[in-house]
Design a protein around this motif. Structure first.
Motif, PDB file in Angstrom:
ATOM      1  N   LYS A 188       0.834  -1.203   0.000  1.00 13.13           N
ATOM      2  CA  LYS A 188       0.000   0.000   0.000  1.00 13.13           C
ATOM      3  C   LYS A 188       0.870   1.255   0.000  1.00 13.13           C
ATOM      4  O   LYS A 188       0.502   2.277  -0.608  1.00 13.13           O
ATOM      5  CB  LYS A 188      -0.957   0.000   1.193  1.00 13.13           C
ATOM      6  CG  LYS A 188      -2.230  -0.795   0.946  1.00 13.13           C
ATOM      7  CD  LYS A 188      -3.372  -0.329   1.835  1.00 13.13           C
ATOM      8  CE  LYS A 188      -4.688  -0.903   1.352  1.00 13.13           C
ATOM      9  NZ  LYS A 188      -5.844  -0.462   2.168  1.00 13.13           N
ATOM     10  N   ARG A 232       1.735   1.853  -3.516  1.00 12.85           N
ATOM     11  CA  ARG A 232       0.568   2.290  -4.299  1.00 12.85           C
ATOM     12  C   ARG A 232       0.205   3.743  -3.980  1.00 12.85           C
ATOM     13  O   ARG A 232      -0.129   4.505  -4.883  1.00 12.85           O
ATOM     14  CB  ARG A 232      -0.617   1.357  -4.029  1.00 12.85           C
ATOM     15  CG  ARG A 232      -0.428  -0.055  -4.568  1.00 12.85           C
ATOM     16  CD  ARG A 232      -1.673  -0.896  -4.315  1.00 12.85           C
ATOM     17  NE  ARG A 232      -2.809  -0.368  -5.066  1.00 12.85           N
ATOM     18  CZ  ARG A 232      -4.078  -0.621  -4.751  1.00 12.85           C
ATOM     19  NH1 ARG A 232      -4.371  -1.368  -3.690  1.00 12.85           N
ATOM     20  NH2 ARG A 232      -5.046  -0.121  -5.496  1.00 12.85           N
ATOM     21  N   GLU A 271      -1.918   5.368  -6.822  1.00  8.45           N
ATOM     22  CA  GLU A 271      -2.817   4.321  -7.310  1.00  8.45           C
ATOM     23  C   GLU A 271      -3.965   4.086  -6.338  1.00  8.45           C
ATOM     24  O   GLU A 271      -4.951   3.456  -6.698  1.00  8.45           O
ATOM     25  CB  GLU A 271      -2.031   3.019  -7.535  1.00  8.45           C
ATOM     26  CG  GLU A 271      -1.037   3.119  -8.666  1.00  8.45           C
ATOM     27  CD  GLU A 271      -0.182   1.890  -8.833  1.00  8.45           C
ATOM     28  OE1 GLU A 271       0.604   1.849  -9.804  1.00  8.45           O
ATOM     29  OE2 GLU A 271      -0.285   0.961  -7.997  1.00  8.45           O
ATOM     30  N   ILE A 272      -3.813   4.541  -5.113  1.00  9.47           N
ATOM     31  CA  ILE A 272      -4.933   4.633  -4.176  1.00  9.47           C
ATOM     32  C   ILE A 272      -5.022   6.086  -3.727  1.00  9.47           C
ATOM     33  O   ILE A 272      -4.035   6.824  -3.764  1.00  9.47           O
ATOM     34  CB  ILE A 272      -4.785   3.690  -2.961  1.00  9.47           C
ATOM     35  CG1 ILE A 272      -3.501   3.977  -2.177  1.00  9.47           C
ATOM     36  CG2 ILE A 272      -4.844   2.231  -3.385  1.00  9.47           C
ATOM     37  CD1 ILE A 272      -3.369   3.130  -0.930  1.00  9.47           C
ATOM     38  N   LYS A 273      -6.210   6.499  -3.330  1.00 10.99           N
ATOM     39  CA  LYS A 273      -6.426   7.898  -2.993  1.00 10.99           C
ATOM     40  C   LYS A 273      -6.052   8.194  -1.542  1.00 10.99           C
ATOM     41  O   LYS A 273      -6.063   7.304  -0.695  1.00 10.99           O
ATOM     42  CB  LYS A 273      -7.890   8.275  -3.245  1.00 10.99           C
ATOM     43  CG  LYS A 273      -8.294   8.226  -4.711  1.00 10.99           C
ATOM     44  CD  LYS A 273      -9.732   8.687  -4.902  1.00 10.99           C
ATOM     45  CE  LYS A 273     -10.100   8.721  -6.381  1.00 10.99           C
ATOM     46  NZ  LYS A 273     -11.491   9.211  -6.605  1.00 10.99           N
ATOM     47  N   ASP A 277      -8.328   7.162   1.233  1.00 10.99           N
ATOM     48  CA  ASP A 277      -8.404   5.745   1.588  1.00 10.99           C
ATOM     49  C   ASP A 277      -8.395   5.576   3.112  1.00 10.99           C
ATOM     50  O   ASP A 277      -7.751   6.349   3.826  1.00 10.99           O
ATOM     51  CB  ASP A 277      -7.204   5.011   0.978  1.00 10.99           C
ATOM     52  CG  ASP A 277      -7.313   3.500   1.108  1.00 10.99           C
ATOM     53  OD1 ASP A 277      -7.989   2.897   0.262  1.00 10.99           O
ATOM     54  OD2 ASP A 277      -6.721   2.938   2.060  1.00 10.99           O
TER      55      ASP A 277
END
Length: 462
Positions: free
Chosen positions: A243, A246, A251-253, A256
């Motif tokens: 994570k 990412r 790639e994740i906000k 999150d």
């Protein structure tokens, strides 16, 4: 601590490293920093040759050559690096001038290039800055000799961080172990406090110190980059390496739940105003240098007991007259999740004006000869695995250096250094500003997430 584009990727080994690898690296760090008794590791067991033992490094004669090297280094760091450049002059005959740069260095270099006066070599503090320099057509690939020197002395991950689209543009001369908390040993002794290994133990230690009459933490809120480092250590420990990678690539906000969890954990320190020297308002006026001074001046009644930042804190501690390893001690950043974090940073030598002299200088900076000179002067850490461990001037530095080399490729590079400069590397903007706002109001986790995501989306173009 500062920038990269969304297309940047960490090393192949770094990407696949799972929690177990991080645990091994963190365990090695903890063991090496807290080991007591026995002989110090002064053998230089990495197998490299120091300048005293005779160097096999071959450099050309460059009489009549003049070179300029730019870096955002000041004080002892700049002075010690000039000693390294002086050795290059002695060996080659080239005249080398150090050019002090302003931060962010990419903007500084842009001005120099626009004026037709680029330095020959620049020390860039972010993988993203390297990519920016490549994308703008400023950076030149390293030649065969410099690449060969890198391959001899660096792990694959440290080589890969200096690559863009498979080509080697950067040679990481300087590294930082950014998973450390430094403390005033006398304050801990008076309070009966012990070194924590978990986040909960850190909170307990902080309360113990507070009950003894000393404010637990100094937070360098005036400089946005230390705040990003606080977040990264907690996030890596709680969310894990995948994570972390990412989020670094957006790639994740930032909205999150994993970011919410890390900010909520961070607020357990930042939200206790009595635990932070000057409270939130005072912290926002505290520079990085001030944060170290607050911890190590004032004898056993300083303004704070602990300060978070990397191994380079030793330079600032030295300016307070406190003695590293005696008055000033250090422990690994405690595990806020399953494992303790191992976050690194660094500065890479990049060629802007290709010439035999510039190529030879970067080859020299990639050698153990150059790094050994600065290692002996203190306040410096090299990712070069062939620098003798004995070159570092005290037990604390030897242990920090050994832990970094022993971690091999199992580390994570500073997340904000992997972000576009406008998000992760510009004072008063992006992540720096958003975390300063969060320091001022740690109860507004959701608001901080929204601001971080909005700024990240704009910077990454997503």
């Amino acid at each position: 601590m500062r920038s990269t584009s969304s297309t940047y990727r960490t090393s192949r080994t770094g990407r696949r490293a799972a929690r177990t690898a991080a645990a091994v690296a963190a365990g090695a760090l903890a063991l090496s920093l807290t080991a007591c008794g026995g002989d110090d590791d002064k053998s230089g067991g990495t197998g490299g040759k120091s300048t005293e033992s005779g160097s096999s490094l071959t450099l050309p004669r460059l009489d009549g050559t003049t070179l300029e090297v730019a870096a955002v280094w000041t004080g002892d760091e700049q002075k010690n690096f000039k000693r390294v450049l002086a050795e290059f002059t002695t060996r080659t005959g080239a005249k080398v001038t150090f050019v002090p740069a302003q931060d962010p260095i990419v903007n500084f270099l842009g001005s120099k290039i626009a004026g037709g006066q680029p330095p020959d070599v620049a020390l860039l503090p972010q993988p993203g800055a390297i990519k920016q320099a490549v994308d703008k057509g400023w950076a030149q690939p390293l030649g065969a000799d410099a690449r060969s020197e890198l391959a001899r002395n660096y792990s694959q991950a440290w080589q890969d961080i200096g690559k863009v689209d498979g080509k080697q543009y950067g040679a990481y001369y300087k590294a930082a172990n950014k998973s450390l908390i430094w403390y005033n040993a006398k304050v801990f002794e008076n309070a009966g406090a012990s070194e924590p290994t978990t986040w909960q133990e850190l909170l307990t230690t902080a309360q113990t110190v507070y009950d003894s009459g000393v404010t637990p933490f100094s937070v360098a809120g005036a400089d946005g980059w230390p705040l990003t480092d606080w977040f990264e250590n907690i996030y890596l420990s709680q969310a894990g390496p995948e994570k972390y990678d990412r989020l670094a690539r957006h790639e994740i906000k930032w909205t999150d739940p994993s970011v919410r969890d890390a900010l909520t954990t961070l607020a357990q320190v930042w939200g206790k105003k009595d635990w932070v020297a000057g409270g939130g308002t005072g912290a926002l006026q505290t520079s990085f240098t001030d944060s170290v001074e607050q911890t190590f001046t004032g004898g056993d009644q300083p303004k704070s007991a602990m300060v978070y930042e990397g191994d380079f804190v030793q330079v600032n501690i030295g300016q307070t007259k406190a003695r590293v390893g005696t008055d000033a001690k250090v422990f690994p950043f405690p595990a806020a999740g399953d494992t303790a974090p191992v976050v690194t940073g660094g500065d890479a030598a990049v060629i802007l004006k290709d010439s035999p002299g510039a190529q030879a200088l970067v080859k020299f900076l990639a050698s153990p000869d150059a790094a050994t000179i600065q290692a002996k002067l203190g306040g410096y850490l090299s990712p070069n695995k062939n620098v003798p461990n004995s070159a570092y001037p005290n037990e604390v530095q030897r242990r920090i250096a050994k832990a970094l080399i022993d971690s091999g490729d199992d580390f994570r590079f500073d997340m904000s250094d992997q972000a576009p400069q406008s998000f992760g590397g510009t004072p008063g903007k992006g992540e720096w500003k958003d975390l300063q706002d969060f320091l001022a109001n740690p109860s507004d986790v959701a608001g901080a997430q929204r601001r971080l995501e909005a700024d990240a989306a704009a910077a990454y173009g997503s």
